[in-house]
Design a protein around this motif. Structure first.
Motif, short mmCIF file in Angstrom:
data_model
loop_
_atom_site.label_atom_id
_atom_site.label_comp_id
_atom_site.label_asym_id
_atom_site.label_seq_id
_atom_site.Cartn_x
_atom_site.Cartn_y
_atom_site.Cartn_z
N ASN A 108 2.70 -3.72 -12.57
CA ASN A 108 1.86 -3.53 -11.39
C ASN A 108 2.17 -2.23 -10.66
O ASN A 108 1.49 -1.90 -9.68
N GLU A 109 3.19 -1.50 -11.13
CA GLU A 109 3.61 -0.28 -10.43
C GLU A 109 4.18 0.71 -11.42
O GLU A 109 4.97 0.35 -12.29
N ILE A 110 3.78 1.96 -11.28
CA ILE A 110 4.28 3.06 -12.09
C ILE A 110 5.04 4.01 -11.18
O ILE A 110 4.50 4.48 -10.17
N ALA A 111 6.30 4.29 -11.51
CA ALA A 111 7.13 5.19 -10.72
C ALA A 111 7.17 6.56 -11.38
O ALA A 111 7.49 6.68 -12.57
N ILE A 112 6.82 7.60 -10.62
CA ILE A 112 6.82 8.97 -11.14
C ILE A 112 8.12 9.64 -10.72
O ILE A 112 8.42 9.79 -9.54
N ARG A 150 -13.54 -8.20 -14.61
CA ARG A 150 -12.38 -8.48 -13.78
C ARG A 150 -11.74 -7.13 -13.39
O ARG A 150 -11.95 -6.11 -14.04
N GLU A 151 -10.95 -7.16 -12.32
CA GLU A 151 -10.25 -5.96 -11.91
C GLU A 151 -8.90 -6.31 -11.30
O GLU A 151 -8.73 -7.40 -10.74
N LEU A 152 -7.95 -5.39 -11.44
CA LEU A 152 -6.61 -5.55 -10.91
C LEU A 152 -6.12 -4.21 -10.35
O LEU A 152 -6.49 -3.15 -10.87
N PRO A 153 -5.31 -4.23 -9.29
CA PRO A 153 -4.79 -2.98 -8.75
C PRO A 153 -3.52 -2.53 -9.48
O PRO A 153 -2.77 -3.34 -10.02
N LEU A 154 -3.30 -1.23 -9.49
CA LEU A 154 -2.09 -0.62 -10.06
C LEU A 154 -1.61 0.47 -9.12
O LEU A 154 -2.37 1.38 -8.79
N ARG A 155 -0.37 0.37 -8.67
CA ARG A 155 0.19 1.37 -7.76
C ARG A 155 0.94 2.43 -8.55
O ARG A 155 1.74 2.12 -9.43
N VAL A 156 0.68 3.67 -8.22
CA VAL A 156 1.41 4.81 -8.79
C VAL A 156 2.11 5.52 -7.63
O VAL A 156 1.45 5.99 -6.70
N ILE A 157 3.44 5.55 -7.66
CA ILE A 157 4.21 6.11 -6.56
C ILE A 157 5.20 7.15 -7.08
O ILE A 157 5.64 7.08 -8.23
N LYS A 158 5.51 8.10 -6.23
CA LYS A 158 6.54 9.08 -6.53
C LYS A 158 7.88 8.59 -6.00
O LYS A 158 7.94 7.99 -4.93
#
Length: 267
Positions: free
Chosen positions: A43-47, A219-227
């Protein structure tokens, strides 16, 4: 009299119950309409500083499908990942007195900064162009709506093609026409590529189900991309304290230049 009353009551109950019974097949049909459920690998991608891109896995299952149509490949799935939306300006350079300058520009309303697509086959083979455009599925079918004054010299199609070309050349718009595959009769898996320059913010995963070219549901789902780490600190400083950030950047540049002149000076 009592017998007549019971007969009348029975007739009334029968009359009220008949419409309800007639609605049962319709309710059953609606309840058995095809659908799909999806999930994502994270659910989250860390950059971080060494982020070079990543793959996002989307998995799902079809429900209430027609087994015959499923066996002959009449069900298609399209999965997209849309980044945060923002106004985008495309500029055209022209030669003026031997110098290339920006002469004409066009701004498009709230376009996804990034866009990745995976499908069971090319989307143009899945549904008609009108359906794809109404749903906004595919790079060539995104609603590129111009805003502001459009001069007569501005070629709208040319600017739209330039927008798509720049996004694809920069790796922000991608498509994989074989990125969705069935791992069993009703289970599927999709792989979406996240570029190294993916913007931070809330992204949205969309999944669309088609049957014989007809859109069934999605269908849809949220994805967070954060630094994270140093990148996050620099970004927060630039947005929350721009004056201090600018002064610090200028001072750092002066110190770096002065130190370099001392190291590389010739005696």
């Amino acid at each position: 009299m009592k017998a007549a009353f019971l007969a009348l009551a029975l007739a009334t109950i029968t009359a009220w119950s008949t419409p309800a019974a007639a609605q049962d097949p319709l309710s059953t049909q609606l309840a058995e309409r095809e659908g799909l459920e999806i999930g994502i690998s994270t659910n989250e991608i860390a950059i971080t500083s060494d982020f070079s891109g990543a793959d996002l896995t989307v998995f799902g299952a079809l429900t209430n499908t027609d087994q015959l149509l499923l066996a002959i490949g009449q069900y298609d799935i399209v999965v997209t990942l849309e980044g945060p939306r923002d106004w985008t300006t495309v500029r055209r350079k022209e030669r003026l007195f031997g110098i290339w300058v920006n002469r004409t520009s066009l701004t498009f309303e709230q376009m996804p900064i990034s866009y990745s697509l995976a499908s069971t086959r090319p989307v143009e083979e899945i549904a008609e162009d009108d359906a794809l455009t109404s749903l906004g599925i595919g790079i060539d079918h995104l609603a590129l709506t111009p805003t502001g004054f459009i001069s007569n010299s501005a070629n709208l199609r040319e600017f739209r093609d330039a927008f798509r070309r720049l996004k694809q050349n920069g790796g922000l718009y991608q498509r994989d026409t074989g990125g969705v595959r069935f791992v069993s009769s009703s289970l599927f898996q999709a792989t979406l590529r996240l570029p190294a320059n993916i913007p931070n913010g809330v992204h949205t995963v969309h999944a669309y189900l088609f049957k014989s070219g007809e859109f069934i549901g999605g269908r849809e789902l949220p994805l967070r991309v954060i630094k994270t780490g140093l990148e996050e600190a620099i970004t927060e400083a630039a947005h929350e304290q721009p004056l201090a950030y600018g002064v610090f950047a200028v001072v750092l540049a002066l110190i770096t230049g002065w130190a370099a002149s001392l190291i590389f000076r010739r005696d």
